[in-house]
Design a protein around this motif. Structure first.
Motif, PDB file in Angstrom:
ATOM      1  N   LEU A  73       0.817  -1.214   0.000  1.00 21.66           N
ATOM      2  CA  LEU A  73       0.000   0.000   0.000  1.00 21.66           C
ATOM      3  C   LEU A  73       0.854   1.268   0.000  1.00 21.66           C
ATOM      4  O   LEU A  73       0.386   2.331  -0.401  1.00 21.66           O
ATOM      5  CB  LEU A  73      -0.956   0.004   1.194  1.00 21.66           C
ATOM      6  CG  LEU A  73      -2.027  -1.074   1.189  1.00 21.66           C
ATOM      7  CD1 LEU A  73      -2.841  -1.024   2.473  1.00 21.66           C
ATOM      8  CD2 LEU A  73      -2.924  -0.959  -0.033  1.00 21.66           C
ATOM      9  N   ALA A  74       2.104   1.166   0.445  1.00 24.89           N
ATOM     10  CA  ALA A  74       3.011   2.318   0.456  1.00 24.89           C
ATOM     11  C   ALA A  74       3.746   2.503  -0.867  1.00 24.89           C
ATOM     12  O   ALA A  74       4.541   3.426  -1.000  1.00 24.89           O
ATOM     13  CB  ALA A  74       4.017   2.159   1.597  1.00 24.89           C
ATOM     14  N   THR A  75       3.461   1.664  -1.853  1.00 22.78           N
ATOM     15  CA  THR A  75       4.115   1.747  -3.152  1.00 22.78           C
ATOM     16  C   THR A  75       3.776   3.073  -3.824  1.00 22.78           C
ATOM     17  O   THR A  75       2.610   3.466  -3.854  1.00 22.78           O
ATOM     18  CB  THR A  75       3.652   0.580  -4.059  1.00 22.78           C
ATOM     19  OG1 THR A  75       3.954  -0.651  -3.409  1.00 22.78           O
ATOM     20  CG2 THR A  75       4.341   0.617  -5.400  1.00 22.78           C
ATOM     21  N   PRO A  76       4.778   3.778  -4.361  1.00 25.40           N
ATOM     22  CA  PRO A  76       4.486   5.026  -5.077  1.00 25.40           C
ATOM     23  C   PRO A  76       3.512   4.778  -6.229  1.00 25.40           C
ATOM     24  O   PRO A  76       3.628   3.787  -6.951  1.00 25.40           O
ATOM     25  CB  PRO A  76       5.849   5.463  -5.611  1.00 25.40           C
ATOM     26  CG  PRO A  76       6.835   4.811  -4.690  1.00 25.40           C
ATOM     27  CD  PRO A  76       6.207   3.501  -4.299  1.00 25.40           C
ATOM     28  N   GLY A  77       2.533   5.655  -6.367  1.00 19.98           N
ATOM     29  CA  GLY A  77       1.520   5.514  -7.408  1.00 19.98           C
ATOM     30  C   GLY A  77       0.195   4.995  -6.894  1.00 19.98           C
ATOM     31  O   GLY A  77      -0.802   5.071  -7.589  1.00 19.98           O
ATOM     32  N   LEU A  78       0.194   4.446  -5.673  1.00 14.95           N
ATOM     33  CA  LEU A  78      -1.054   4.012  -5.033  1.00 14.95           C
ATOM     34  C   LEU A  78      -1.493   5.092  -4.054  1.00 14.95           C
ATOM     35  O   LEU A  78      -0.688   5.598  -3.276  1.00 14.95           O
ATOM     36  CB  LEU A  78      -0.861   2.712  -4.251  1.00 14.95           C
ATOM     37  CG  LEU A  78      -0.745   1.416  -5.022  1.00 14.95           C
ATOM     38  CD1 LEU A  78      -0.459   0.260  -4.076  1.00 14.95           C
ATOM     39  CD2 LEU A  78      -1.982   1.131  -5.818  1.00 14.95           C
ATOM     40  N   ARG A  79      -2.759   5.424  -4.089  1.00 13.53           N
ATOM     41  CA  ARG A  79      -3.328   6.386  -3.148  1.00 13.53           C
ATOM     42  C   ARG A  79      -4.490   5.695  -2.435  1.00 13.53           C
ATOM     43  O   ARG A  79      -5.415   5.220  -3.085  1.00 13.53           O
ATOM     44  CB  ARG A  79      -3.862   7.632  -3.859  1.00 13.53           C
ATOM     45  CG  ARG A  79      -2.848   8.352  -4.709  1.00 13.53           C
ATOM     46  CD  ARG A  79      -1.786   9.025  -3.839  1.00 13.53           C
ATOM     47  NE  ARG A  79      -0.899   9.854  -4.622  1.00 13.53           N
ATOM     48  CZ  ARG A  79       0.288   9.470  -5.076  1.00 13.53           C
ATOM     49  NH1 ARG A  79       0.705   8.256  -4.832  1.00 13.53           N
ATOM     50  NH2 ARG A  79       1.052  10.291  -5.761  1.00 13.53           N
ATOM     51  N   VAL A  80      -4.411   5.622  -1.114  1.00  6.81           N
ATOM     52  CA  VAL A  80      -5.426   4.928  -0.321  1.00  6.81           C
ATOM     53  C   VAL A  80      -6.231   5.953   0.474  1.00  6.81           C
ATOM     54  O   VAL A  80      -5.663   6.770   1.197  1.00  6.81           O
ATOM     55  CB  VAL A  80      -4.784   3.907   0.637  1.00  6.81           C
ATOM     56  CG1 VAL A  80      -5.842   3.223   1.486  1.00  6.81           C
ATOM     57  CG2 VAL A  80      -3.975   2.882  -0.141  1.00  6.81           C
TER      58      VAL A  80
END
Length: 118
Positions: free
Chosen positions: A100-107
Motif C-alpha cells: 500500500l506504500a508503493t508510489p503511485g497508489l493512493r489509499v
C-alpha cells in the motif's frame, strides 16, 4: 455498492479485462477532489485472507493494477481497503502495508477491525 466495469467502458482509465479476486475497479469521472488521471478501485478482502498465499495474491493484484496504470502514466486510487475480520501474522500486515506504500497508489481508507493480531 461497487459496480463492476466492463473493459468497454470509456470512462475507466485502465484495463479491466482481467477481473481479480480482491481488487474491484469502478468507473471514475474526474473531479476537483481527484485532479490526477487514474483508476479507482476498492479492495474487498474481509474474511478472505485465510493464508499467507492469499495475502500474496492480494499484493500481486495491487501491484499488477499499478503496473498497468503506470504504463498509462496514471495513478491507482483505492477508495477502501477492507482487510477486516482476518487473522493475519505480523509478516502479512507488513507485506500488505509495504504494498500500500508503493508510489503511485493512493489509499483513502483502510479497515482492519476485528483482526486479533493487529
Amino acid at each position: 455498492t461497487e459496480t463492476a466495469v466492463s473493459s468497454k467502458s470509456p470512462s475507466f482509465a485502465g484495463d479491466v479485462s482481467q477481473q481479480t479476486r480482491f481488487v474491484k475497479f469502478a468507473a471514475i469521472s474526474h473531479s476537483p477532489s481527484m485532479p490526477q488521471r487514474g483508476a479507482k478501485c476498492n479492495v474487498h478482502a474481509a474474511r478472505s485472507l485465510k493464508s499467507s498465499a492469499d495475502v500474496e495474491i492480494l499484493n500481486q493484484e495491487l501491484l499488477a493494477a499499478l503496473a498497468r496504470q503506470q504504463q498509462k502514466s496514471c495513478l491507482v486510487f483505492i477508495d477502501d481497503v477492507d482487510i477486516s475480520q482476518n487473522s493475519l501474522s505480523a509478516a502479512d500486515f507488513r507485506s500488505i502495508f509495504a504494498t500500500l506504500a508503493t508510489p503511485g497508489l493512493r489509499v483513502n481508507s483502510l479497515r482492519c477491525d476485528g483482526c486479533p493480531t493487529f
